[in-house]
Scaffold this motif. Structure first.
Motif, PDB file in Angstrom:
ATOM      1  N   GLN A  49       0.877  -1.170   0.000  1.00 10.30           N
ATOM      2  CA  GLN A  49       0.000   0.000   0.000  1.00 10.30           C
ATOM      3  C   GLN A  49       0.914   1.218   0.000  1.00 10.30           C
ATOM      4  O   GLN A  49       1.703   1.419   0.918  1.00 10.30           O
ATOM      5  CB  GLN A  49      -0.897   0.006   1.236  1.00 10.30           C
ATOM      6  CG  GLN A  49      -1.881   1.157   1.246  1.00 10.30           C
ATOM      7  CD  GLN A  49      -2.697   1.209   2.524  1.00 10.30           C
ATOM      8  OE1 GLN A  49      -2.161   1.014   3.607  1.00 10.30           O
ATOM      9  NE2 GLN A  49      -3.978   1.462   2.387  1.00 10.30           N
ATOM     10  N   THR A  50       0.829   2.059  -1.043  1.00 12.15           N
ATOM     11  CA  THR A  50       1.738   3.193  -1.180  1.00 12.15           C
ATOM     12  C   THR A  50       1.140   4.515  -0.708  1.00 12.15           C
ATOM     13  O   THR A  50       1.869   5.474  -0.491  1.00 12.15           O
ATOM     14  CB  THR A  50       2.192   3.342  -2.651  1.00 12.15           C
ATOM     15  OG1 THR A  50       1.040   3.493  -3.484  1.00 12.15           O
ATOM     16  CG2 THR A  50       3.003   2.124  -3.084  1.00 12.15           C
ATOM     17  N   ASP A  51      -0.186   4.572  -0.549  1.00 14.63           N
ATOM     18  CA  ASP A  51      -0.817   5.804  -0.093  1.00 14.63           C
ATOM     19  C   ASP A  51      -2.195   5.486   0.475  1.00 14.63           C
ATOM     20  O   ASP A  51      -2.853   4.539   0.031  1.00 14.63           O
ATOM     21  CB  ASP A  51      -0.955   6.793  -1.254  1.00 14.63           C
ATOM     22  CG  ASP A  51      -1.194   8.222  -0.794  1.00 14.63           C
ATOM     23  OD1 ASP A  51      -0.986   8.518   0.402  1.00 14.63           O
ATOM     24  OD2 ASP A  51      -1.600   9.051  -1.631  1.00 14.63           O
ATOM     25  N   LYS A  53      -5.595   7.947   2.044  1.00 15.56           N
ATOM     26  CA  LYS A  53      -6.115   9.262   2.422  1.00 15.56           C
ATOM     27  C   LYS A  53      -7.600   9.157   2.731  1.00 15.56           C
ATOM     28  O   LYS A  53      -8.353   8.552   1.975  1.00 15.56           O
ATOM     29  CB  LYS A  53      -5.955  10.264   1.279  1.00 15.56           C
ATOM     30  CG  LYS A  53      -4.539  10.583   0.913  1.00 15.56           C
ATOM     31  CD  LYS A  53      -4.509  11.519  -0.278  1.00 15.56           C
ATOM     32  CE  LYS A  53      -3.081  11.722  -0.737  1.00 15.56           C
ATOM     33  NZ  LYS A  53      -3.004  12.443  -2.005  1.00 15.56           N
ATOM     34  N   GLU A  62      -6.974   5.023  -1.680  1.00 16.76           N
ATOM     35  CA  GLU A  62      -5.728   4.322  -1.388  1.00 16.76           C
ATOM     36  C   GLU A  62      -5.063   3.866  -2.677  1.00 16.76           C
ATOM     37  O   GLU A  62      -5.743   3.656  -3.685  1.00 16.76           O
ATOM     38  CB  GLU A  62      -5.934   3.159  -0.426  1.00 16.76           C
ATOM     39  CG  GLU A  62      -6.867   2.085  -0.861  1.00 16.76           C
ATOM     40  CD  GLU A  62      -7.123   1.049   0.226  1.00 16.76           C
ATOM     41  OE1 GLU A  62      -6.337   0.930   1.182  1.00 16.76           O
ATOM     42  OE2 GLU A  62      -8.122   0.348   0.097  1.00 16.76           O
ATOM     43  N   SER A  63      -3.742   3.742  -2.616  1.00 19.74           N
ATOM     44  CA  SER A  63      -2.961   3.347  -3.781  1.00 19.74           C
ATOM     45  C   SER A  63      -2.117   2.133  -3.434  1.00 19.74           C
ATOM     46  O   SER A  63      -1.687   1.966  -2.287  1.00 19.74           O
ATOM     47  CB  SER A  63      -2.043   4.485  -4.227  1.00 19.74           C
ATOM     48  OG  SER A  63      -2.790   5.626  -4.569  1.00 19.74           O
ATOM     49  N   THR A 124      -4.865   3.218  -8.109  1.00 17.85           N
ATOM     50  CA  THR A 124      -5.460   4.003  -7.044  1.00 17.85           C
ATOM     51  C   THR A 124      -6.958   3.806  -7.109  1.00 17.85           C
ATOM     52  O   THR A 124      -7.560   3.879  -8.182  1.00 17.85           O
ATOM     53  CB  THR A 124      -5.122   5.501  -7.204  1.00 17.85           C
ATOM     54  OG1 THR A 124      -3.696   5.655  -7.144  1.00 17.85           O
ATOM     55  CG2 THR A 124      -5.773   6.346  -6.116  1.00 17.85           C
TER      56      THR A 124
END
Length: 129
Positions: A49-51, A53, A62-63, A124
């Protein structure tokens, strides 16, 4: 009919090479059968999971990055199955390649990974409720 299914493939010298087996139940004519033939130890996947919010009271984003490494001497086709479990209303807003929608909460990417190589898939997802 119910029973054991053994799967072989042709080796480089033309002989049969055993690659796995599975048990199946009675299956009606025309239906699909899925076989589990074992785990590929020379194909490695890494899911990150890279991001993440929270965009408001009724949305989040999420990314992810999925890296697949192939340690074989030949290219392989890999199915990446992602379950979008956070909420039923979702939208893929960015992706490195096109996905296929399998059902209401599942998407799939098909990736060809070269011999001794790596492929990455990024996406994403935006959830709203």
């Amino acid at each position: 009919p119910k029973g054991k299914v053994r799967v072989y493939k042709e080796d480089v010298d033309g002989s049969r090479q055993f690659i796995g087996e599975d048990q199946i139940d009675h299956t009606p004519k025309g239906e699909s059968v899925r076989l589990y033939l074992g785990d590929a130890f020379d194909i490695v996947g890494e899911h990150t999971q890279t991001d993440f919010k929270v965009l408001g009271k009724r949305s989040m984003q999420e990314s992810f990055e999925i890296a697949v490494r192939n340690h074989k001497d030949e290219a392989v086709e890999v199915r990446i199955v992602e379950h979008l479990f956070r909420w039923s209303e979702w939208e893929i807003t960015e992706e490195s390649q096109e996905h296929t929608k399998v059902d209401a909460q599942t998407i799939e990417y098909s990736v060809t990974v070269p011999a001794d190589g790596e492929e990455k898939v990024t996406y994403t997802v935006l959830y709203r409720w």
